[in-house]
Design a protein around this motif. Structure first.
Motif, mmCIF file in Angstrom:
data_model
loop_
_atom_site.group_PDB
_atom_site.id
_atom_site.type_symbol
_atom_site.label_atom_id
_atom_site.label_comp_id
_atom_site.label_asym_id
_atom_site.label_seq_id
_atom_site.Cartn_x
_atom_site.Cartn_y
_atom_site.Cartn_z
ATOM 1 N N VAL A 127 0.847 -1.202 0.000
ATOM 2 C CA VAL A 127 0.000 0.000 0.000
ATOM 3 C C VAL A 127 0.882 1.252 0.000
ATOM 4 O O VAL A 127 0.622 2.209 -0.732
ATOM 5 C CB VAL A 127 -0.991 -0.005 1.185
ATOM 6 N N PHE A 128 1.958 1.250 0.798
ATOM 7 C CA PHE A 128 2.892 2.383 0.774
ATOM 8 C C PHE A 128 3.445 2.583 -0.637
ATOM 9 O O PHE A 128 3.488 3.697 -1.150
ATOM 10 C CB PHE A 128 4.068 2.147 1.741
ATOM 11 N N LYS A 129 3.879 1.496 -1.252
ATOM 12 C CA LYS A 129 4.495 1.572 -2.582
ATOM 13 C C LYS A 129 3.483 2.067 -3.618
ATOM 14 O O LYS A 129 3.762 2.984 -4.391
ATOM 15 C CB LYS A 129 5.027 0.181 -2.952
ATOM 16 N N ASP A 130 2.287 1.477 -3.619
ATOM 17 C CA ASP A 130 1.265 1.846 -4.609
ATOM 18 C C ASP A 130 0.788 3.284 -4.424
ATOM 19 O O ASP A 130 0.416 3.949 -5.391
ATOM 20 C CB ASP A 130 0.063 0.895 -4.527
ATOM 21 N N ALA A 131 0.785 3.773 -3.186
ATOM 22 C CA ALA A 131 0.267 5.127 -2.911
ATOM 23 C C ALA A 131 1.316 6.215 -3.108
ATOM 24 O O ALA A 131 0.987 7.400 -3.101
ATOM 25 C CB ALA A 131 -0.277 5.184 -1.481
ATOM 26 N N MET A 132 2.574 5.824 -3.300
ATOM 27 C CA MET A 132 3.656 6.817 -3.372
ATOM 28 C C MET A 132 3.395 7.881 -4.433
ATOM 29 O O MET A 132 3.649 9.056 -4.223
ATOM 30 C CB MET A 132 4.996 6.110 -3.618
ATOM 31 N N PHE A 153 8.844 -3.991 4.271
ATOM 32 C CA PHE A 153 9.796 -2.886 4.193
ATOM 33 C C PHE A 153 9.152 -1.646 3.594
ATOM 34 O O PHE A 153 8.267 -1.756 2.739
ATOM 35 C CB PHE A 153 11.016 -3.294 3.356
ATOM 36 N N PHE A 154 9.612 -0.480 4.041
ATOM 37 C CA PHE A 154 9.126 0.769 3.479
ATOM 38 C C PHE A 154 9.880 1.014 2.172
ATOM 39 O O PHE A 154 11.087 0.778 2.105
ATOM 40 C CB PHE A 154 9.369 1.930 4.466
ATOM 41 N N PRO A 155 9.170 1.489 1.130
ATOM 42 C CA PRO A 155 9.865 1.702 -0.150
ATOM 43 C C PRO A 155 10.922 2.811 -0.051
ATOM 44 O O PRO A 155 10.853 3.661 0.836
ATOM 45 C CB PRO A 155 8.736 2.115 -1.097
ATOM 46 N N GLU A 156 11.866 2.799 -0.979
ATOM 47 C CA GLU A 156 12.841 3.885 -1.077
ATOM 48 C C GLU A 156 12.068 5.172 -1.343
ATOM 49 O O GLU A 156 11.112 5.172 -2.121
ATOM 50 C CB GLU A 156 13.796 3.639 -2.257
ATOM 51 N N LEU A 157 12.504 6.262 -0.714
ATOM 52 C CA LEU A 157 11.844 7.538 -0.971
ATOM 53 C C LEU A 157 12.208 8.037 -2.364
ATOM 54 O O LEU A 157 13.387 8.048 -2.714
ATOM 55 C CB LEU A 157 12.286 8.594 0.048
#
Length: 188
Positions: A127-132, A153-157
């Motif tokens: 969800v973090f990755k898709d919402a970036m 894991f949290f995606p790379e910024l």
């Protein structure tokens, strides 16, 4: 970037190797971070709804399959009967969605009606990755530890995010961990 004039913000606590979860749980317990999460995602307004959070099914289940107090939860899952399974049908504080766009659209509409400026993306990894691409702001708690065996894991910024505010270094007595709160905004 914002979504229908509503800011989209992500909030997470990450280790130095970007770990956010292990065995569907947070890899640490830092009460000041949990308080920070609560104060960020709960607005001090007059509305009955104090916050809107979007999360994946596993994140929802890691919180005991209960919507967060004073906030409306949008849970994304591909399971078509998930709302029935979890007793969420007809609840006004929890909505099951089957994709991120649907969740963001419904959340933005609700945010507008409740006079909330921010929709919070609270996990997990997918969800973090898709919402970036929709995200305007990211609130990270950087926990000074390496987690081995982590599974989320949290995606790379993305490079267009810059740190705009950093708290002083803090220390959690119970866990023995050092951490700091950092706000990132998309520039441009």
């Amino acid at each position: 970037m914002s979504y229908a004039n509503t800011e989209v913000a992500q909030i997470a606590a990450i280790s130095s190797n970007r770990c956010i979860g292990k065995d569907n749980e947070l890899p640490w317990h830092i009460s000041e971070d949990l308080q920070h999460f609560k104060s960020m995602t709960t607005a001090a307004n007059d509305s009955a709804i104090k916050g809107i959070v979007i999360m994946g099914r596993k994140t929802f289940e890691s919180m005991g399959s209960k919507p967060l107090p004073k906030r409306v939860s949008f849970i994304i899952t591909s399971q078509l009967d998930y709302a029935e399974q979890k007793g969420l049908v007809g609840k006004d504080n929890a909505h099951v969605m089957h994709n991120l766009d649907e969740a963001l659209t419904q959340a933005a509409s609700l945010a507008h009606g409740a006079h909330l400026e921010t929709i919070w993306i609270i996990g997990g990894e997918k969800v973090f990755k898709d919402a970036m691409m929709y995200t305007d702001r990211i609130e990270l708690t950087h926990v000074d530890t390496e987690i081995s065996g982590g599974d989320a894991f949290f995606p790379e910024l993305p490079s267009d995010f810059v740190a705009t505010e950093t708290s002083e270094k803090k220390h959690d007595e119970k866990s023995g961990l050092d951490f700091e709160f950092v706000s990132y905004r998309r520039k441009g």
